[in-house]
Design an enzyme around this catalytic site. Structure first.
Site, short mmCIF file in Angstrom:
data_model
loop_
_atom_site.label_atom_id
_atom_site.label_comp_id
_atom_site.label_asym_id
_atom_site.label_seq_id
_atom_site.Cartn_x
_atom_site.Cartn_y
_atom_site.Cartn_z
N ARG A 105 0.84 -1.19 0.00
CA ARG A 105 0.00 0.00 0.00
C ARG A 105 0.88 1.23 0.00
NH1 ARG A 105 -4.24 -1.78 4.67
NH2 ARG A 105 -4.05 -4.01 4.27
N ASP A 165 0.12 5.37 1.29
CA ASP A 165 -0.89 6.17 1.97
C ASP A 165 -1.43 7.29 1.09
OD1 ASP A 165 -0.49 4.71 4.25
OD2 ASP A 165 0.77 6.22 5.23
N ARG A 198 7.73 7.92 7.24
CA ARG A 198 7.36 9.28 7.63
C ARG A 198 7.61 9.53 9.12
NH1 ARG A 198 1.47 9.26 5.45
NH2 ARG A 198 1.36 11.22 6.60
N TYR A 218 12.23 3.77 -0.63
CA TYR A 218 11.47 5.02 -0.60
C TYR A 218 12.41 6.21 -0.61
CZ TYR A 218 6.95 2.86 0.68
OH TYR A 218 5.78 2.15 0.69
#
Lengths: 248, 248
Positions: free
Chosen positions: A51, A53, A199, A111
């Protein structure tokens, strides 16, 4: 029927994340499955590497699906791109082994998180970076980030989406800044990530960069395995899933 | 009353260009004047260094206005930024000489145009670059671009917005490509530009890069001073006004 693997690029700004949700629309998965329906005429479900966000982007998300397609894979890519909206594109499509699963077979994910520092917000980067006003000490951040590498319990920085194991293997955690200190880019690779992990890490590293937490303090809160010790969760628009890595 | 100079950054995507228009809204000027009204309580008109077209961005547009402001210029900048929408920001405000005019006093303007080359469109760059599929010969383009430098008649590449003089002084015309050929950036500086001049030049240079026009052919059409000889006008989203240059 052939199993295909596709690499997706998307601007996550208007999406409620990648995955189908009961109460939120649109999601990236929705528009991708709608494009597949346009192209092949029936309802298909896609498998995904993971997934993302709401508001998070991807330049290398990976999905898989089964399709009876007699033409070259490149034609499938072009047909999907013609049907997809402007904010989603298929970068590549190729034939995968029948048992290929984009999540289970992934060796790791990478990421990137982008921060820019300046007295004034930048309209041209409002959907792709986190704006901070105070300067950041990139060297201190990199020292702290180095402590992330290794097989460790990351419970401080996220919760598992499946099961209760919070141990992850981070193989790369690199904070780089432009020479004038206005642009910062954090790259992190791990076998898998906890919910909000990147994050939460970025929000905490920024505290180090602003002198509100020491490098030792960062290492100490990592060791507590206590979710309450994390800094704030950095906003989604700075984050991009740039690659899902496989053993091939 | 003090004359202020302000540098603006904006994402031109949703705007009908910079300047007030009778039949098209919103324009950047409209929202900037609305923010000034929020801050000072009355209607003000701003002077500008130049128009930008629909969909064209700026990171260094310059405006001027007269205001009775007793606080530091930085407070004015912050007040304007608090009132402006997300896609427009004031990068800097300072006190200017009473007779300062952002257009008349400008020595030159610098624009950048961004192109990316790839088999597939990129959702993350759809508002900031022109996507081309076929590879570009950056060396041939740079050879052609070099012919633009100098005081010349540019009637081939645009029409004047005021009067009928089409002679301009181009002092910089540089086409650069990333080593893999996927990113191209064109930087051009001139005393002033004709209407659609940068985008007409880029559309024509791309023909050179694709082998559809020779370098000599480019020089020849520049010499014709015939607007009909230009290649197609490149789309607006790749263009950004990055600086207006003054003698101070």
């Amino acid at each position: 029927v052939t199993r295909f693997r596709a690499t997706l690029v998307y601007d996550g700004t208007r999406f409620h994340g990648f995955q189908w949700q009961a109460n939120a629309s649109p999601t990236v998965q929705e528009v991708v499955e709608a494009a597949l329906k346009d192209v092949c005429g029936r309802d298909l479900r896609v498998l995904t590497a993971g997934r993302t966000d709401t508001g998070v982007h991807a330049s290398g998300q990976v999905i898989a699906f089964d399709l009876d397609w007699q033409h070259p894979a490149e034609d499938l890519r072009n047909a999907l791109n013609a049907s997809l909206p402007d904010d989603v594109a298929v970068r590549a499509v190729d034939v995968a082994p029948d048992e290929f699963h984009p999540r289970h077979d992934a060796r790791s994910r990478t990421y990137q998180y982008t921060v820019y520092v300046g007295a004034v917000r930048d309209p041209l980067r409002r959907f792709t970076a986190w704006h901070l006003i105070a300067p950041l000490d990139a060297k201190a951040i990199q020292q702290a980030a180095a402590a992330l590498v290794g097989i460790q319990d990351f419970a401080t920085f996220g919760t598992p989406t499946v099961g209760d194991i919070t141990v992850r293997n981070v193989t790369e955690a690199r904070w780089e800044a432009s020479s004038d200190g206005s642009e910062h880019c954090f790259t992190i690779t791990a076998n898998a990530f906890l919910f909000r992990m990147v994050r939460s890490i970025v929000g905490t590293l920024v505290m180090v960069g602003q002198g509100r937490m020491t490098v030792d303090g960062f290492r100490a809160i990592l060791a507590t395995r206590d979710r309450q010790q994390s800094g704030p969760v950095a906003p989604p628009q700075g984050l991009t899933l740039i690659a899902v890595n496989y053993d091939d």
